[in-house]
Design a protein around this motif. Sequence first.
Motif, short mmCIF file in Angstrom:
data_model
loop_
_atom_site.label_atom_id
_atom_site.label_comp_id
_atom_site.label_asym_id
_atom_site.label_seq_id
_atom_site.Cartn_x
_atom_site.Cartn_y
_atom_site.Cartn_z
N GLN A 1 0.82 -1.21 0.00
CA GLN A 1 0.00 0.00 0.00
C GLN A 1 0.86 1.26 0.00
O GLN A 1 0.36 2.36 0.22
CB GLN A 1 -0.95 0.00 1.20
CG GLN A 1 -2.00 -1.08 1.09
CD GLN A 1 -3.01 -1.00 2.20
OE1 GLN A 1 -2.77 -0.43 3.25
NE2 GLN A 1 -4.17 -1.59 1.97
N SER A 2 2.16 1.07 -0.25
CA SER A 2 3.05 2.23 -0.34
C SER A 2 4.24 1.86 -1.21
O SER A 2 4.52 0.69 -1.44
CB SER A 2 3.54 2.66 1.05
OG SER A 2 4.40 1.68 1.60
N PHE A 3 4.92 2.89 -1.70
CA PHE A 3 6.18 2.69 -2.39
C PHE A 3 7.07 3.88 -2.11
O PHE A 3 6.60 4.95 -1.70
CB PHE A 3 5.99 2.47 -3.91
CG PHE A 3 5.56 3.68 -4.68
CD1 PHE A 3 6.49 4.57 -5.20
CD2 PHE A 3 4.22 3.93 -4.91
CE1 PHE A 3 6.09 5.68 -5.92
CE2 PHE A 3 3.81 5.03 -5.63
CZ PHE A 3 4.74 5.91 -6.14
N ALA A 4 8.38 3.68 -2.29
CA ALA A 4 9.34 4.76 -2.05
C ALA A 4 10.38 4.74 -3.15
O ALA A 4 10.75 3.68 -3.66
CB ALA A 4 10.01 4.59 -0.69
N ILE A 5 10.83 5.94 -3.50
CA ILE A 5 11.92 6.09 -4.46
C ILE A 5 12.93 7.04 -3.82
O ILE A 5 12.56 8.09 -3.30
CB ILE A 5 11.43 6.65 -5.81
CG1 ILE A 5 10.41 5.69 -6.44
CG2 ILE A 5 12.62 6.87 -6.75
CD1 ILE A 5 9.79 6.21 -7.72
N GLU A 6 14.18 6.64 -3.87
CA GLU A 6 15.26 7.46 -3.32
C GLU A 6 16.33 7.60 -4.39
O GLU A 6 16.68 6.62 -5.04
CB GLU A 6 15.83 6.77 -2.08
CG GLU A 6 16.97 7.51 -1.42
CD GLU A 6 17.43 6.79 -0.16
OE1 GLU A 6 16.68 6.78 0.83
OE2 GLU A 6 18.53 6.22 -0.20
N VAL A 7 16.82 8.80 -4.57
CA VAL A 7 17.84 9.03 -5.58
C VAL A 7 18.98 9.84 -4.95
O VAL A 7 18.74 10.72 -4.14
CB VAL A 7 17.24 9.73 -6.83
CG1 VAL A 7 16.74 11.11 -6.52
CG2 VAL A 7 18.21 9.76 -7.97
N GLU A 8 20.20 9.47 -5.31
CA GLU A 8 21.39 10.17 -4.81
C GLU A 8 22.05 10.88 -5.98
O GLU A 8 22.31 10.27 -7.01
CB GLU A 8 22.34 9.16 -4.18
CG GLU A 8 23.54 9.76 -3.53
CD GLU A 8 24.41 8.69 -2.87
OE1 GLU A 8 25.61 8.96 -2.74
OE2 GLU A 8 23.90 7.62 -2.52
N ILE A 9 22.30 12.16 -5.80
CA ILE A 9 22.85 13.00 -6.86
C ILE A 9 24.08 13.72 -6.34
O ILE A 9 24.07 14.24 -5.22
CB ILE A 9 21.80 14.04 -7.33
CG1 ILE A 9 20.56 13.32 -7.84
CG2 ILE A 9 22.37 14.97 -8.37
CD1 ILE A 9 19.38 14.23 -8.06
#
Length: 151
Positions: free
Chosen positions: A84-92
């Motif tokens: 019932q959830s999702f996450a996206i993490e990005v490193e720049i």
Amino acid sequence: MIKRIRIQNFKSFQDAELNLSEISVLVGTNASGKSNIRDAFRFLHGISRGYQIAEIIGEKYADGVLQWRGIRGGLREIMFYGSQSFAIEVEIVAPNPDPDLSANWSEGELLNFTYRIEIITTPENPTPLIKSESLTCVHIENPIEPVSYLL
């Protein structure tokens, strides 16, 4: 430059991390998740354009003209099965755009930015909502003084 993306409960990925270089090529068999990684980047692109979550997942129209074609599969397919959830993490890694970010960091020095967003739905309210969103900034050569923002 984008160094890393982490995807949790997004499409076919329960928890995956992909380290990237200046040139990265995704190779795999059919239905192995290549397009789902592209969809994760498209989701982030929609965030950067200031679209609402429902518009990113669905579609965005302005004056009757399609401005944004939603994520493939829409809300029905965006979350890993049963989630019932999702996450996206990005490193720049990027030069410091703002000398006022920290008294110890100069403009142009390389900084490591980590952006994370978590989206949730509930059976009572299937409309996707932002559960949490954060941006953390760390100086590459002096990681002792992180600067975090809850967005």
